[in-house]
Motif scaffolding. Structure first.
Motif, PDB file in Angstrom:
ATOM      1  N   LYS A   1       0.846  -1.191   0.000  1.00 27.36           N
ATOM      2  CA  LYS A   1       0.000   0.000   0.000  1.00 27.36           C
ATOM      3  C   LYS A   1       0.883   1.243   0.000  1.00 27.36           C
ATOM      4  CE  LYS A   1      -3.567  -2.511   2.529  1.00 27.36           C
ATOM      5  NZ  LYS A   1      -4.342  -2.620   3.793  1.00 27.36           N
TER       6      LYS A   1
ATOM      7  N   LEU B   1      -3.934   8.310   7.874  1.00 25.85           N
ATOM      8  CA  LEU B   1      -3.572   7.723   6.580  1.00 25.85           C
ATOM      9  C   LEU B   1      -2.322   6.853   6.682  1.00 25.85           C
ATOM     10  CD1 LEU B   1      -4.239  10.775   4.215  1.00 25.85           C
ATOM     11  CD2 LEU B   1      -5.700   8.767   4.583  1.00 25.85           C
ATOM     12  N   LEU B   2      -1.422   7.187   7.573  1.00 25.62           N
ATOM     13  CA  LEU B   2      -0.177   6.425   7.712  1.00 25.62           C
ATOM     14  C   LEU B   2      -0.414   5.016   8.256  1.00 25.62           C
ATOM     15  CD1 LEU B   2       2.263   9.121   9.133  1.00 25.62           C
ATOM     16  CD2 LEU B   2       2.420   7.992   6.906  1.00 25.62           C
TER      17      LEU B   2
ATOM     18  N   LEU C   1       1.121   5.415  -0.018  1.00 24.50           N
ATOM     19  CA  LEU C   1       0.503   6.713   0.244  1.00 24.50           C
ATOM     20  C   LEU C   1       1.294   7.770  -0.514  1.00 24.50           C
ATOM     21  CD1 LEU C   1      -1.421   8.628   1.795  1.00 24.50           C
ATOM     22  CD2 LEU C   1       0.291   8.669   3.642  1.00 24.50           C
TER      23      LEU C   1
ATOM     24  N   THR D   1       1.443  11.761  -1.161  1.00 22.92           N
ATOM     25  CA  THR D   1       0.951  13.099  -0.851  1.00 22.92           C
ATOM     26  C   THR D   1       1.164  14.007  -2.061  1.00 22.92           C
ATOM     27  OG1 THR D   1       2.976  14.120   0.024  1.00 22.92           O
ATOM     28  CG2 THR D   1       1.717  12.694   1.529  1.00 22.92           C
TER      29      THR D   1
ATOM     30  N   THR E   1      -3.229   5.319  -2.220  1.00 21.48           N
ATOM     31  CA  THR E   1      -4.039   6.369  -1.614  1.00 21.48           C
ATOM     32  C   THR E   1      -3.345   7.703  -1.864  1.00 21.48           C
ATOM     33  OG1 THR E   1      -4.922   4.949   0.131  1.00 21.48           O
ATOM     34  CG2 THR E   1      -4.981   7.321   0.528  1.00 21.48           C
TER      35      THR E   1
ATOM     36  N   ILE F   1       5.629   5.413   1.616  1.00 17.32           N
ATOM     37  CA  ILE F   1       5.169   6.798   1.613  1.00 17.32           C
ATOM     38  C   ILE F   1       5.989   7.578   0.594  1.00 17.32           C
ATOM     39  CG2 ILE F   1       4.757   8.852   3.018  1.00 17.32           C
ATOM     40  CD1 ILE F   1       5.287   6.782   5.455  1.00 17.32           C
TER      41      ILE F   1
ATOM     42  N   ARG G   1       5.397   8.644  11.285  1.00 19.02           N
ATOM     43  CA  ARG G   1       5.426   7.330  10.640  1.00 19.02           C
ATOM     44  C   ARG G   1       6.143   6.310  11.506  1.00 19.02           C
ATOM     45  NH1 ARG G   1      10.363   5.652   7.854  1.00 19.02           N
ATOM     46  NH2 ARG G   1      11.960   7.236   8.194  1.00 19.02           N
TER      47      ARG G   1
ATOM     48  N   SER H   1       0.770   7.822  -9.864  1.00 23.62           N
ATOM     49  CA  SER H   1      -0.361   7.080  -9.293  1.00 23.62           C
ATOM     50  C   SER H   1      -0.901   6.069 -10.294  1.00 23.62           C
ATOM     51  CB  SER H   1      -1.469   8.053  -8.872  1.00 23.62           C
ATOM     52  OG  SER H   1      -1.024   8.909  -7.852  1.00 23.62           O
TER      53      SER H   1
ATOM     54  N   ALA I   1      -0.205   2.419   5.433  1.00 31.13           N
ATOM     55  CA  ALA I   1       0.797   2.557   4.370  1.00 31.13           C
ATOM     56  C   ALA I   1       2.023   1.694   4.610  1.00 31.13           C
ATOM     57  CB  ALA I   1       1.215   4.022   4.249  1.00 31.13           C
TER      58      ALA I   1
ATOM     59  N   ILE J   1      -3.432  11.861  -1.182  1.00 27.22           N
ATOM     60  CA  ILE J   1      -3.968  13.033  -0.491  1.00 27.22           C
ATOM     61  C   ILE J   1      -3.484  14.271  -1.232  1.00 27.22           C
ATOM     62  CG2 ILE J   1      -2.076  12.903   1.195  1.00 27.22           C
ATOM     63  CD1 ILE J   1      -3.831  14.527   3.102  1.00 27.22           C
TER      64      ILE J   1
END
Length: 321
Positions: free
Chosen positions: A13, A76-77, A15, A17, A39, A83, A117, A28, A80, A41
């Motif tokens: 997964k 959200l972390l 994340l 930003t 995911t 990151i 994190r 993405s 993940a 943001i």
């Protein structure tokens, strides 16, 4: 102890930003095609619609929010494995317009994310090779070359890189000037800007024509992030220059290369006046090659891609600066 990810599998997964921006919009999609769960943001400050085409993918999730919202980031972390902090005020002009915003997003938010994190989560951070500043343009900058950023943008990114490299499970990519089409296009990047001027205005005035810089295609950057995820054990804890070895070019060489594809492009090299951007350096990407990654897409391919793309763009949209 390393997390046991299935490389490219549905257990990994990511994340991202700032994932609706120029780079994130390409990255993405790239990650999803390879089977990662993504995911994003983003605060959508430019009202961009660059991720609409990903919404049908069940492995894609989108959150509207500010990366400085620690409660949101903490939530959200939790899910993940990887990151990728792309959220930033990008470019010297944008940072000079609002230095406080640049400091809080480019540096403060990265520090907070790093504090929140888990040490087992991998962070892959894109910084900029503009941190090398005003060199001679004759000697190659390596990752051991002292960083001497000349803009507030460069200083915030160099500070964030130092913060991360002093922590566990981090990789930083010192990106060359990126070029190429994206669903969230940027026209202020040098190659993109020069080609846009060639297509829309037919001319450009260039100061300090012999100042050099390195370049890399946006899809090579996306490939490089994926390579870092799959090879984190051998790459972790170090910075890497990420550029195209055949594209250490002066502004004059770049303009004349574009003229090969847009013959009517008139280029005036001004002897009087100066460019506020004083960066002048060439970069070695040897360390990244030794980690088994090399950029593949040429400047010629990128210019032809941009020429096609600019047929679809009107007005002054997508200008960050």
């Amino acid at each position: 102890m390393w997390p046991e990810w299935k490389r490219g599998g549905d257990s990994t997964k990511v994340l991202v930003t700032g994932g609706a921006g120029y780079l994130g919009s390409v990255l993405s999609e790239h990650l999803l095609k390879l089977g990662y769960q993504v995911t994003v943001i983003d605060n959508l400050m430019y009202q961009q619609q660059s991720l609409f085409h990903l919404c049908a993918n069940p492995d894609f999730e989108f959150v509207v929010g500010d990366v400085r919202d620690e409660n949101l980031i903490k939530r959200l972390l939790k899910d993940a494995d990887v990151i990728i902090p792309l959220a930033a005020v990008v470019g010297a002009p944008a940072c000079e317009r609002d230095p406080w915003l640049a400091e809080s997003v480019n540096l403060g938010a990265v520090r907070a994310l790093n504090r929140l994190r888990s040490a087992r989560q991998l962070v892959i951070f894109p910084t900029t090779n503009s941190g090398y500043g005003t060199k001679s343009g004759d000697a190659y900058c390596t990752e051991d070359t002292p960083l001497e950023p000349i803009s507030h943008y460069g200083r915030t990114k160099v500070g964030a890189e130092a913060e991360l490299l002093n922590s566990a499970n981090t990789i930083t990519l010192r990106l060359a000037t990126v070029f190429g089409m994206s669903p969230r296009m940027r026209l202020d990047l040098l190659v993109n800007h020069f080609v846009y001027a060639a297509i829309t205005e037919g001319y450009i005035v260039i100061f300090e024509k012999d100042f050099k810089r390195n370049y890399i295609h946006i899809r090579d950057v996306a490939d490089c992030f994926v390579h870092c995820i799959g090879n984190f054990e051998r790459m972790v804890g170090r910075p890497y220059n990420a550029g195209l070895d055949s594209a250490n070019l002066s502004k004059k060489q770049l303009a004349l290369k574009i003229k090969e594809y847009v013959p009517r492009f008139y280029v005036h090299f001004a002897e009087v006046g100066e460019d506020p951007d004083k960066r002048n350096y060439i970069v070695s990407n040897q360390r990244l090659r030794e980690a088994s990654f090399e950029a593949q897409r040429t400047l010629d391919e990128g210019i032809q891609e941009l020429v096609k793309g600019y047929r679809m763009i009107g007005g002054g949209a997508f200008k960050n600066a």
